[in-house]
Design a protein around this motif. Structure first.
Motif, mmCIF file in Angstrom:
data_model
loop_
_atom_site.group_PDB
_atom_site.id
_atom_site.type_symbol
_atom_site.label_atom_id
_atom_site.label_comp_id
_atom_site.label_asym_id
_atom_site.label_seq_id
_atom_site.Cartn_x
_atom_site.Cartn_y
_atom_site.Cartn_z
ATOM 1 N N GLU A 119 0.800 -1.223 0.000
ATOM 2 C CA GLU A 119 0.000 0.000 0.000
ATOM 3 C C GLU A 119 0.833 1.274 0.000
ATOM 4 O O GLU A 119 0.361 2.338 -0.384
ATOM 5 C CB GLU A 119 -0.959 0.001 1.195
ATOM 6 C CG GLU A 119 -0.301 0.093 2.555
ATOM 7 C CD GLU A 119 0.136 -1.254 3.111
ATOM 8 O OE1 GLU A 119 0.470 -1.311 4.313
ATOM 9 O OE2 GLU A 119 0.148 -2.244 2.341
ATOM 10 N N LEU A 145 -1.641 -8.511 -0.608
ATOM 11 C CA LEU A 145 -2.940 -8.754 0.011
ATOM 12 C C LEU A 145 -3.578 -7.483 0.568
ATOM 13 O O LEU A 145 -4.796 -7.457 0.803
ATOM 14 C CB LEU A 145 -2.807 -9.806 1.110
ATOM 15 C CG LEU A 145 -2.525 -11.238 0.619
ATOM 16 C CD1 LEU A 145 -2.400 -12.189 1.801
ATOM 17 C CD2 LEU A 145 -3.604 -11.713 -0.343
ATOM 18 N N ALA A 146 -2.807 -6.431 0.749
ATOM 19 C CA ALA A 146 -3.396 -5.169 1.204
ATOM 20 C C ALA A 146 -4.428 -4.654 0.213
ATOM 21 O O ALA A 146 -5.386 -3.974 0.612
ATOM 22 C CB ALA A 146 -2.303 -4.118 1.413
ATOM 23 N N ASP A 149 -8.287 -6.132 0.789
ATOM 24 C CA ASP A 149 -8.847 -6.073 2.145
ATOM 25 C C ASP A 149 -10.315 -5.655 2.169
ATOM 26 O O ASP A 149 -10.922 -5.575 3.225
ATOM 27 C CB ASP A 149 -8.024 -5.141 3.030
ATOM 28 C CG ASP A 149 -8.002 -3.694 2.523
ATOM 29 O OD1 ASP A 149 -8.730 -3.373 1.552
ATOM 30 O OD2 ASP A 149 -7.249 -2.883 3.102
ATOM 31 N N ARG A 150 -10.878 -5.370 1.002
ATOM 32 C CA ARG A 150 -12.292 -4.980 0.832
ATOM 33 C C ARG A 150 -12.637 -3.658 1.513
ATOM 34 O O ARG A 150 -13.784 -3.224 1.453
ATOM 35 C CB ARG A 150 -13.243 -6.075 1.347
ATOM 36 C CG ARG A 150 -13.255 -7.334 0.499
ATOM 37 C CD ARG A 150 -14.406 -8.230 0.887
ATOM 38 N NE ARG A 150 -14.438 -9.467 0.123
ATOM 39 C CZ ARG A 150 -14.970 -9.599 -1.086
ATOM 40 N NH1 ARG A 150 -15.516 -8.551 -1.677
ATOM 41 N NH2 ARG A 150 -14.957 -10.778 -1.707
ATOM 42 N N THR A 151 -11.699 -3.051 2.161
ATOM 43 C CA THR A 151 -12.011 -1.788 2.849
ATOM 44 C C THR A 151 -11.009 -0.716 2.441
ATOM 45 O O THR A 151 -11.020 -0.272 1.299
ATOM 46 C CB THR A 151 -12.000 -1.988 4.374
ATOM 47 O OG1 THR A 151 -10.737 -2.569 4.778
ATOM 48 C CG2 THR A 151 -13.124 -2.909 4.815
ATOM 49 N N HIS A 153 -7.493 -0.021 1.798
ATOM 50 C CA HIS A 153 -6.548 0.052 0.687
ATOM 51 C C HIS A 153 -7.172 -0.401 -0.634
ATOM 52 O O HIS A 153 -6.931 0.214 -1.675
ATOM 53 C CB HIS A 153 -5.303 -0.780 1.009
ATOM 54 C CG HIS A 153 -4.619 -0.369 2.271
ATOM 55 N ND1 HIS A 153 -4.174 0.914 2.489
ATOM 56 C CD2 HIS A 153 -4.336 -1.067 3.399
ATOM 57 C CE1 HIS A 153 -3.627 0.989 3.691
ATOM 58 N NE2 HIS A 153 -3.713 -0.194 4.266
ATOM 59 N N GLU A 154 -7.962 -1.453 -0.581
ATOM 60 C CA GLU A 154 -8.624 -1.893 -1.816
ATOM 61 C C GLU A 154 -9.605 -0.839 -2.306
ATOM 62 O O GLU A 154 -9.680 -0.549 -3.504
ATOM 63 C CB GLU A 154 -9.336 -3.219 -1.613
ATOM 64 C CG GLU A 154 -9.960 -3.747 -2.907
ATOM 65 C CD GLU A 154 -10.539 -5.143 -2.769
ATOM 66 O OE1 GLU A 154 -10.674 -5.823 -3.800
ATOM 67 O OE2 GLU A 154 -10.864 -5.554 -1.634
#
Length: 287
Positions: A119, A145-146, A149-151, A153-154
């Protein structure tokens, strides 16, 4: 209403006497490949600067409707923490200049970032997108994977891509990780392919899917069904998807692509399929 289907390569030893006859010189196989598929990932530009004459030969070998998806150089995407930003920008602009004469046959160019690109480098990703000057689509693949995260960073990534009309590459490696690695190709694939969540979110008008299939073909059915439904939805939204189909050894990738396209046909009465594989090796050998 169109889906561009392609592979990660345009020739494979197992495809001889199927997609093209054994008598066809290697240099001419891209032309034969382009009669079956409508796009291809070109990874050679990731590793080295391909000469303009070679790019032009590839361009001239395929039909006007064919689309290349070139990968950005690794000096742009894989060394963001190591290299001066000005040098990265220079390499990015040199790459764009090399693609400019090919724009009539360009699909989504790929910025493919490694798992080490976390990120902290999001601003760099957005800056490279801002610098894109061609009129053709751009796509971004992230593997840290950051970005799944669905929140926080994504969400920031998706909003940034959408604001710039850049397509997020949707990686679906679920099939290849769905069993133990019981053969060499699965061992190799599970070492090399990213194991990231599959989030089929659209951020541009040319969504890109990279599907990594399992070599036991029936095991792919449930995921192919899911993707057919998603592709049908995107077509109804007047989007133009590009789907790159892999398998653990890529031998069966064309078969998986055809199976997926058949499912889309079953769901969309208005969809006109363009992907037709040779029905047998014997038939292919008569081309």
């Amino acid at each position: 209403m169109r889906i561009y289907y392609g592979m990660a390569q345009w020739q494979h030893p197992a495809w001889v006497n199927w997609l093209y006859p054994s008598s066809l010189p290697s240099a001419e196989r891209i032309a034969r490949y382009s009669q079956v598929f409508s796009t291809v990932e070109v990874g050679s530009t990731f590793y080295t600067q391909v000469e303009a004459q070679q790019l032009q030969r590839w361009y001239d070998a395929v039909a006007e409707s064919f689309r290349f998806a070139f990968k950005a150089p690794q000096t742009v995407t894989h060394r963001l923490l190591e290299r001066p930003w000005d040098d990265i920008v220079t390499d990015w602009r040199v790459f764009m200049a090399a693609l400019e004469p090919l724009q009539a046959k360009l699909g989504p160019t790929m910025l493919q970032f490694p798992a080490s690109c976390d990120e902290r480098l999001l601003e760099h990703i957005m800056a490279l997108c801002e610098l894109w000057t061609l009129t053709t689509p751009l796509s971004v693949e992230t593997r840290h994977l950051a970005y799944f995260d669905r929140t926080c960073h994504e969400s920031t990534l998706l909003k940034g891509l959408a604001a710039r009309g850049v397509n997020r590459v949707v990686m679906d490696s679920r099939p290849v990780f769905s069993t133990q690695a019981y053969c060499d190709s699965l061992v190799d694939a599970q070492k090399k392919k990213p194991r990231v969540p599959c989030h089929p979110v659209v951020t541009g008008s040319h969504p890109v899917v990279r599907y990594i299939g399992h070599p036991d073909l029936p095991l792919n059915d449930k995921w192919l069904d899911q993707w057919a439904a998603k592709l049908a939805q995107w077509l109804a939204q007047e989007l133009t998807p590009t789907v790159f189909v892999h398998s653990s050894d890529n031998i069966a990738a064309p078969t998986l692509a055809a199976a997926l396209d058949q499912r889309v046909q079953d769901l969309c009465s208005e969809y006109q399929p363009l992907l037709q594989l040779p029905q047998s090796q014997q038939q292919a050998s008569l081309w």
